[in-house]
Design a protein around this motif. Structure first.
Motif, short mmCIF file in Angstrom:
data_model
loop_
_atom_site.label_atom_id
_atom_site.label_comp_id
_atom_site.label_asym_id
_atom_site.label_seq_id
_atom_site.Cartn_x
_atom_site.Cartn_y
_atom_site.Cartn_z
N PHE A 84 39.63 31.23 34.45
CA PHE A 84 40.50 30.51 35.39
C PHE A 84 39.85 29.22 35.85
N GLU A 85 38.56 29.33 36.20
CA GLU A 85 37.88 28.16 36.72
C GLU A 85 37.77 27.07 35.65
N ARG A 86 37.46 27.52 34.45
CA ARG A 86 37.30 26.57 33.35
C ARG A 86 38.63 25.89 33.00
N GLU A 87 39.69 26.68 32.92
CA GLU A 87 40.97 26.15 32.46
C GLU A 87 41.79 25.49 33.55
N TYR A 88 41.69 26.01 34.76
CA TYR A 88 42.61 25.55 35.81
C TYR A 88 41.90 24.93 37.01
N GLY A 89 40.58 25.08 37.07
CA GLY A 89 39.83 24.51 38.18
C GLY A 89 39.62 25.51 39.30
N LYS A 90 38.75 25.14 40.22
CA LYS A 90 38.41 26.03 41.34
C LYS A 90 39.59 26.21 42.29
N GLU A 91 39.65 27.36 42.91
CA GLU A 91 40.61 27.64 44.00
C GLU A 91 42.07 27.54 43.59
N LYS A 92 42.31 27.72 42.29
CA LYS A 92 43.69 27.62 41.82
C LYS A 92 44.34 28.99 41.67
N LEU A 93 43.56 29.97 41.20
CA LEU A 93 44.16 31.28 40.97
C LEU A 93 43.54 32.33 41.87
N LEU A 94 44.39 33.28 42.25
CA LEU A 94 43.91 34.41 43.03
C LEU A 94 43.49 35.51 42.07
N ILE A 95 42.32 36.07 42.29
CA ILE A 95 41.90 37.21 41.47
C ILE A 95 41.01 38.12 42.32
N PHE A 96 41.32 39.40 42.30
CA PHE A 96 40.39 40.35 42.89
C PHE A 96 40.44 41.65 42.12
N SER A 97 39.44 42.46 42.35
CA SER A 97 39.15 43.58 41.46
C SER A 97 38.93 44.86 42.25
N ARG A 98 39.06 45.99 41.58
CA ARG A 98 38.73 47.25 42.23
C ARG A 98 37.24 47.55 42.02
N ALA A 99 36.78 47.59 40.77
CA ALA A 99 35.34 47.83 40.55
C ALA A 99 34.59 46.51 40.69
N SER A 100 33.34 46.59 41.14
CA SER A 100 32.56 45.36 41.25
C SER A 100 31.07 45.64 41.28
N TYR A 101 30.34 44.58 40.98
CA TYR A 101 28.88 44.56 41.08
C TYR A 101 28.57 43.19 41.67
N ILE A 102 27.45 43.08 42.36
CA ILE A 102 27.09 41.78 42.92
C ILE A 102 27.01 40.76 41.78
N GLY A 103 27.56 39.59 41.99
CA GLY A 103 27.68 38.59 40.92
C GLY A 103 29.15 38.27 40.74
N ALA A 104 29.97 39.34 40.76
CA ALA A 104 31.42 39.15 40.68
C ALA A 104 31.94 38.47 41.95
N HIS A 105 31.13 38.45 43.00
CA HIS A 105 31.56 37.78 44.24
C HIS A 105 31.73 36.28 44.02
N ARG A 106 31.14 35.75 42.93
CA ARG A 106 31.28 34.31 42.66
C ARG A 106 32.62 33.98 42.01
N THR A 107 33.22 34.97 41.35
CA THR A 107 34.46 34.68 40.62
C THR A 107 35.68 35.36 41.21
N SER A 108 35.49 36.28 42.15
CA SER A 108 36.66 37.05 42.61
C SER A 108 36.42 37.73 43.95
N GLY A 109 37.48 38.32 44.44
CA GLY A 109 37.39 39.18 45.61
C GLY A 109 37.46 40.63 45.19
#
Ligand code: MIG
Length: 634
Positions: free
Chosen positions: A391-416
């Motif tokens: 998303f960030e590469r194709e559409y730029g920062k702060e353009k798309l909403l994305i969040f996840s159920r499973a996570s590990y630290i690091g994913a906090h940079r790309t999603s909620g």
């Protein structure tokens, strides 16, 4: 001061972005045993507290239980559980003798015995011998967290409209289900920005497809909703349905992008779509390929997603199912006594999310074959990174909403993240509150729980009280499971009460948004335990049902049924504010314990001395929100 220690040859989890020099293991400040399993141990004074572990059950102070970092599709968030959906291996230990932080960067299972086996001993056991361990020295808890956040990179910032109120329900299927929700909110003066699409929108639960019988012209439908300022947010599941002629499956299979059995064939398991292949998100090429699939829906006007079932949750594997059937066949030949009856039951239930399965399939990490169980905790995070990075590469920062159920630290940079399948229980309002500072410590700022509760039946008062906490959480989503009592804000007799509470959210958005951005920028926490701000105040340190919010506020929601208010502890004099629709009442209160009354249509808030916060005028969605003309209260 951060010290990094490398044991063996760990797998790159992508949690840390800063390059830190590696110290000699001899200087590791805690007890460290290096055998087949790494064990870190330390003892604690009676007064010491342990904060962190992100998304977990139990208290803000984690002391006195045993936790396991193991991303789990856990259906009941009760205090006897050890794992939830995320693996957030960061703690801060705080006592009068000193404070330190510890981050265990390890993709496999980690057991955290935090004064469970021994009252004054903590023992952290890694299921493996290769890991990076970070030790952080600092003056205050907040400073330790900031140092940690500094090495893991800035937190994801969603589009502005993602701070609006959101409605979801597993079961909305046809277009009229969505327009009804939209229109009923409007009609009743209830603000709304998003409506979620759960698995029901897909064609036979196939990722990146839309059921054409239900939505003959999906693009037009999405754009009509947009014209009403409503964003539709479809779900994406981790597993890809095995179906010939379904291009995502065919391509994934041909290119070898699915996880493999030991013999090199695709590992197959059963989830909602039936038999699926699990994309190997740990394989760079497969990850990029999966990320680019989201484009299909984005091209139809979609600008937000939620990733589900990515622990990964497995209902069964082919092998597991076969074993269960064999067991049942054996049992059916014998007389069934009570023990056989239990065997029969277990034969079926034990195959879900089983360790046997997690131990039996493999990833291809840069050409290296790695067993899933050794990297389980980064699987979901890498799925979400696949999307977020694309998303960030194709559409730029702060353009798309994305969040996840499973996570590990690091994913906090790309999603909620959202906190998964909670219940319509009063105690889950409190659990929602307690998780906020812990996940903030790990960088997850865009987060929230299913407001009103996912499982079982809601009541009007529960929903109102929960919303009065939800108005402060960046993700403010009302979601429920299929077959539970309807819980949209217009379903109850007191619709105006809901309008009163929901408009408070919109009045607060400028403040919440600004605080959110600052915390992302500065690696700060939006929600903090009172202990972080008032370290010398014993009552504040032990408070588990109030939080500091930003630099100005304290929140203390009512979380019990049939209460006209609650007891609240003020560690300093504050202004007690009640917000309801257009109304604001305020009262100065002294430091100490108070009983404050709060009506069901009011949101309680406490503002610190000499601080002010801005309020906007109510609006029915973020597009119509006036963020310029603000009135300050405090
Ligand atoms: O096995 O897609 O946590 O939010 O509604 C259940 C259906 C699968 C679990 C998610 C929940 C979602 C549900 N999903």
């Amino acid at each position: 001061m951060i010290k990094k220690f490398r044991l063996g040859n760990p797998i790159d989890t992508k949690a840390v972005t800063a390059s830190t020099e590696i110290e000699d293991v001899k200087n590791f400040p805690l007890e460290l045993t290096q055998e087949e399993r790494l064990v870190v141990a330390f003892s604690l004074d009676n007064d010491a507290m342990i904060f962190g572990l992100g998304e977990s059950v139990r208290g803000i102070n984690k002391r006195g239980w045993i936790y396991e970092s193991w991303c789990s599709d856990e259906t009941e968030h009760t205090e006897d559980k050890r794992s939830l959906y995320g693996a957030h291996n960061f703690i801060v230990v705080s006592s009068e003798n000193g404070k330190f932080g510890l981050f265990v960067d390890f993709a496999g299972k980690v057991e955290w015995d935090l004064c469970y086996s021994q009252p004054n001993e903590a023992k952290i056991t890694l299921c493996g011998s290769d890991a990076d361990i970070y030790f952080i020295d600092g003056e205050t808890e907040r400073d330790i967290v900031k140092q940690f956040r500094n090495i893991i990179g800035k937190s994801y910032i969603p589009p502005f409209w993602a701070f609006g109120y959101q409605q979801s329900c597993w079961g909305y299927a046809k277009p009229s289900d969505f327009t009804t929700v939209r229109d009923n909110h409007r009609k009743n003066n209830l603000p709304l920005d998003c409506i979620y699409m759960d698995i029901d929108y897909m064609e036979r639960f196939k990722d990146f497809t839309v059921n054409r019988e239900l939505f003959p012209d999906f693009r037009a439908f999405v754009s009509d909703m947009k014209a009403h300022n409503i964003h539709l947010i479809p779900i994406i599941d981790a597993g890809v349905k095995k179906e010939e002629g379904y291009s995502v499956y065919d391509e994934g299979h041909e290119k070898g992008y699915f996880c493999k059995n030991a013999d090199g064939t695709d590992f197959e398991c059963g989830v909602w779509p039936g038999i699926v292949g699990l994309p190997d998100f740990l394989n760079k090429e497969a990850r990029e390929w999966f990320g680019s699939q989201y484009r299909t829906l984005i091209d139809m006007g979609i600008d937000g997603f939620w990733n589900d079932m990515n622990e990964p949750a497995l209902f069964y594997s082919k092998k597991g199912l076969e074993t269960a059937r064999e067991k049942l066949r054996d049992i059916s030949r014998a007389d069934v006594d009570i023990w056989k009856y239990f065997d029969m039951r277990n034969a079926v239930t034990s195959i879900q999310n089983s360790m046997d399965d997690y131990s039996s399939f493999y990833h291809n990490i840069d050409g290296r074959t790695v067993c899933h169980k050794d990297v389980h905790n980064i699987y979901g995070a890498f799925m979400t990174n696949a999307a977020g990075e694309y998303f960030e590469r194709e559409y730029g920062k702060e353009k798309l909403l994305i969040f996840s159920r499973a996570s590990y630290i690091g994913a906090h940079r790309t999603s909620g993240i959202w906190f998964g399948d909670n219940y319509s229980w009063w105690e889950h309002i409190l659990l929602n509150l307690k998780m906020l500072p812990s996940v903030n410590m790990c960088g997850f700022l865009y987060c929230g729980a299913d407001i009103g509760g996912f499982n079982k039946d809601v009541t009007e008062d529960l929903l109102l009280r929960w919303l009065a906490l939800g108005v402060f959480t960046p993700l403010m989503r009302n979601h429920r499971a299929l077959g539970t009592r309807a819980q949209e804000a217009y379903r109850f007799s007191g619709t105006e009460k809901f309008a009163d509470v929901l408009s408070v959210r919109y009045r607060l958005i400028p403040y919440i948004y600004k605080t959110f951005r600052r915390c992302s920028d500065e690696g700060d926490m939006m929600f903090r335990p009172l202990a972080f701000d008032y370290p010398d105040d014993r009552l504040a340190r032990e408070t588990e049902d109030q939080l500091m919010l930003g630099g100005e506020c304290m929140i203390a929601p009512v979380y019990q049924q049939n209460k006209s208010g609650r007891t609240v502890y003020l560690p300093e004099p504050m202004t007690f504010v009640k917000l309801s629709g257009e109304n604001v009442s305020s009262q100065k209160l002294e430091k100490g314990l108070h009983y404050v009354e709060v009506e069901l249509n009011e949101v309680p808030l406490f503002i610190r001395q000499n601080k002010k916060i801005p309020l906007a005028s109510p609006a029915l969605n973020t597009a119509e929100l006036d963020t310029e003309n603000l009135k300050y209260i405090g």
